[in-house]
Design a protein around this motif. Structure first.
Motif, mmCIF file in Angstrom:
data_model
loop_
_atom_site.group_PDB
_atom_site.id
_atom_site.type_symbol
_atom_site.label_atom_id
_atom_site.label_comp_id
_atom_site.label_asym_id
_atom_site.label_seq_id
_atom_site.Cartn_x
_atom_site.Cartn_y
_atom_site.Cartn_z
ATOM 1 N N ILE A 249 0.840 -1.209 0.000
ATOM 2 C CA ILE A 249 0.000 0.000 0.000
ATOM 3 C C ILE A 249 0.871 1.254 0.000
ATOM 4 C CG2 ILE A 249 -1.657 1.322 1.379
ATOM 5 C CD1 ILE A 249 -2.792 -1.388 2.307
ATOM 6 N N ILE A 250 1.875 1.258 0.850
ATOM 7 C CA ILE A 250 2.769 2.420 0.939
ATOM 8 C C ILE A 250 3.502 2.615 -0.388
ATOM 9 C CG2 ILE A 250 4.854 3.298 2.049
ATOM 10 C CD1 ILE A 250 3.786 1.950 4.649
ATOM 11 N N GLY A 251 3.943 1.519 -0.998
ATOM 12 C CA GLY A 251 4.620 1.622 -2.295
ATOM 13 C C GLY A 251 3.717 2.232 -3.351
ATOM 14 N N LEU A 252 2.488 1.756 -3.404
ATOM 15 C CA LEU A 252 1.538 2.291 -4.383
ATOM 16 C C LEU A 252 1.290 3.774 -4.138
ATOM 17 C CD1 LEU A 252 -0.656 1.262 -6.631
ATOM 18 C CD2 LEU A 252 -2.215 1.782 -4.769
ATOM 19 N N LYS A 253 1.097 4.142 -2.892
ATOM 20 C CA LYS A 253 0.845 5.555 -2.567
ATOM 21 C C LYS A 253 2.069 6.411 -2.885
ATOM 22 C CE LYS A 253 -3.358 5.436 -1.182
ATOM 23 N NZ LYS A 253 -4.391 6.108 -1.942
ATOM 24 N N LYS A 254 3.270 5.871 -2.633
ATOM 25 C CA LYS A 254 4.492 6.619 -2.955
ATOM 26 C C LYS A 254 4.596 6.873 -4.456
ATOM 27 C CE LYS A 254 9.444 6.779 -2.200
ATOM 28 N NZ LYS A 254 9.467 8.204 -2.170
ATOM 29 N N GLY A 255 4.098 5.943 -5.239
ATOM 30 C CA GLY A 255 4.110 6.110 -6.690
ATOM 31 C C GLY A 255 2.963 6.949 -7.209
ATOM 32 N N GLY A 256 2.134 7.479 -6.306
ATOM 33 C CA GLY A 256 1.023 8.335 -6.720
ATOM 34 C C GLY A 256 -0.225 7.571 -7.113
ATOM 35 N N GLY A 257 -0.397 6.387 -6.567
ATOM 36 C CA GLY A 257 -1.528 5.544 -6.931
ATOM 37 C C GLY A 257 -2.846 5.990 -6.319
ATOM 38 N N SER A 258 -3.914 5.478 -6.903
ATOM 39 C CA SER A 258 -5.274 5.804 -6.478
ATOM 40 C C SER A 258 -5.878 4.623 -5.718
ATOM 41 C CB SER A 258 -6.134 6.117 -7.703
ATOM 42 O OG SER A 258 -6.291 4.935 -8.481
ATOM 43 N N ARG A 259 -7.101 4.808 -5.261
ATOM 44 C CA ARG A 259 -7.813 3.741 -4.566
ATOM 45 C C ARG A 259 -8.063 2.558 -5.520
ATOM 46 N NH1 ARG A 259 -10.711 3.785 0.202
ATOM 47 N NH2 ARG A 259 -10.523 6.035 0.289
ATOM 48 N N ARG A 260 -8.343 2.850 -6.772
ATOM 49 C CA ARG A 260 -8.540 1.776 -7.749
ATOM 50 C C ARG A 260 -7.259 0.965 -7.929
ATOM 51 N NH1 ARG A 260 -12.186 3.949 -12.768
ATOM 52 N NH2 ARG A 260 -13.893 4.770 -11.516
ATOM 53 N N GLY A 261 -6.150 1.653 -7.977
ATOM 54 C CA GLY A 261 -4.865 0.962 -8.087
ATOM 55 C C GLY A 261 -4.579 0.115 -6.858
ATOM 56 N N LEU A 262 -4.967 0.622 -5.693
ATOM 57 C CA LEU A 262 -4.777 -0.117 -4.444
ATOM 58 C C LEU A 262 -5.556 -1.426 -4.471
ATOM 59 C CD1 LEU A 262 -3.895 -0.375 -1.484
ATOM 60 C CD2 LEU A 262 -5.909 0.958 -0.885
ATOM 61 N N TRP A 263 -6.851 -1.341 -4.799
ATOM 62 C CA TRP A 263 -7.666 -2.545 -4.858
ATOM 63 C C TRP A 263 -7.186 -3.472 -5.970
ATOM 64 C CZ3 TRP A 263 -10.153 -4.454 -1.074
ATOM 65 C CH2 TRP A 263 -10.666 -3.621 -0.086
ATOM 66 N N GLY A 264 -6.773 -2.898 -7.075
ATOM 67 C CA GLY A 264 -6.232 -3.714 -8.158
ATOM 68 C C GLY A 264 -4.980 -4.464 -7.732
ATOM 69 N N SER A 265 -4.136 -3.791 -6.973
ATOM 70 C CA SER A 265 -2.910 -4.415 -6.486
ATOM 71 C C SER A 265 -3.206 -5.559 -5.525
ATOM 72 C CB SER A 265 -2.044 -3.362 -5.805
ATOM 73 O OG SER A 265 -0.907 -3.943 -5.225
ATOM 74 N N ILE A 266 -4.139 -5.345 -4.609
ATOM 75 C CA ILE A 266 -4.490 -6.388 -3.633
ATOM 76 C C ILE A 266 -5.106 -7.597 -4.340
ATOM 77 C CG2 ILE A 266 -6.013 -6.944 -1.696
ATOM 78 C CD1 ILE A 266 -5.618 -3.988 -0.796
ATOM 79 N N ILE A 267 -6.073 -7.332 -5.200
ATOM 80 C CA ILE A 267 -6.737 -8.422 -5.922
ATOM 81 C C ILE A 267 -5.751 -9.096 -6.880
ATOM 82 C CG2 ILE A 267 -8.548 -8.948 -7.602
ATOM 83 C CD1 ILE A 267 -10.179 -6.649 -6.221
ATOM 84 N N GLY A 268 -4.917 -8.286 -7.515
ATOM 85 C CA GLY A 268 -3.930 -8.837 -8.442
ATOM 86 C C GLY A 268 -2.906 -9.722 -7.759
ATOM 87 N N ALA A 269 -2.481 -9.350 -6.550
ATOM 88 C CA ALA A 269 -1.521 -10.180 -5.816
ATOM 89 C C ALA A 269 -2.131 -11.532 -5.477
ATOM 90 C CB ALA A 269 -1.068 -9.461 -4.551
ATOM 91 N N LEU A 270 -3.386 -11.519 -5.047
ATOM 92 C CA LEU A 270 -4.061 -12.789 -4.743
ATOM 93 C C LEU A 270 -4.256 -13.626 -6.004
ATOM 94 C CD1 LEU A 270 -6.746 -11.602 -2.172
ATOM 95 C CD2 LEU A 270 -4.720 -13.008 -1.725
ATOM 96 N N ALA A 271 -4.690 -12.979 -7.074
ATOM 97 C CA ALA A 271 -4.883 -13.700 -8.334
ATOM 98 C C ALA A 271 -3.549 -14.204 -8.879
ATOM 99 C CB ALA A 271 -5.567 -12.791 -9.354
ATOM 100 N N GLY A 272 -2.512 -13.393 -8.752
ATOM 101 C CA GLY A 272 -1.187 -13.786 -9.227
ATOM 102 C C GLY A 272 -0.644 -15.005 -8.510
#
Length: 176
Positions: A80-103
């Motif tokens: 989460i901190i990495g995504l926010k440091k890169g300027g990410g949004s809430r959609r990117g956050l949820w995408g990252s969480i779901i993507g990690a599980l799917a990955g």
């Protein structure tokens, strides 16, 4: 039965090493190690003398449990901190969480669990960011890369704490 205690300590050391390797592979190795330590603690009255019927004690087990919870939180928050440091949004956050599980499930057979989770977090964040209003592919890449990097750093921290738990339990079992 004085020989049983050192054998238990050696077996715990070997099994703990496998559990730490499991953490690297994105398996719940820390929790499996803690479950094994709890079983040892519950069974140590069978082989230890009456005056010293504890291998770890409640303080060591509680501290290791707290470290395991900290490790899980660290891994989750680092992405989460990495995504926010890169300027990410809430959609990117949820995408990252779901993507990690799917990955973990989709990419593991091809790339291994760790790379599967990192690739999943990256692609999930990329899709989430790209679906955000007025985001270009180029603008979505930065938060996605930071999400994957944060996840990698979180997993590294989780592995370090798993090693601390492993060594704490092993030393406690040998010192008893």
């Amino acid at each position: 039965m004085a020989w049983v205690s050192p054998v238990v300590a050696v077996v715990l050391f070997c099994f703990g090493g496998l559990c730490v390797f499991g953490v690297v592979l994105q398996l719940p190795g820390t929790w499996v190690l803690l479950a094994a330590a709890l079983v040892i603690e519950l069974a140590d009255g069978l082989y230890l003398p009456a005056e010293g019927r504890t291998t770890f004690g409640p303080t060591v087990l509680a501290a290791c449990f707290a470290l395991a919870l900290l490790a899980e939180g660290l891994e989750f928050l680092a992405g989460i901190i990495g995504l926010k440091k890169g300027g990410g949004s809430r959609r990117g956050l949820w995408g990252s969480i779901i993507g990690a599980l799917a990955g973990l499930f989709l990419f593991t057979p091809f790339f291994g669990a760790l790379l599967g989770v990192l690739l999943g977090a990256f692609l999930g964040a990329l899709i989430g960011e790209f679906s955000h209003e007025r985001r270009t592919l180029r603008a979505a890449l930065k938060p996605a890369l930071w999400a994957a990097l944060g996840r990698l750093l979180g997993t590294t921290g989780k592995c370090a704490l798993a090693i601390v738990i492993w060594l704490t339990l092993t030393v406690s079992a040998f010192v008893r």
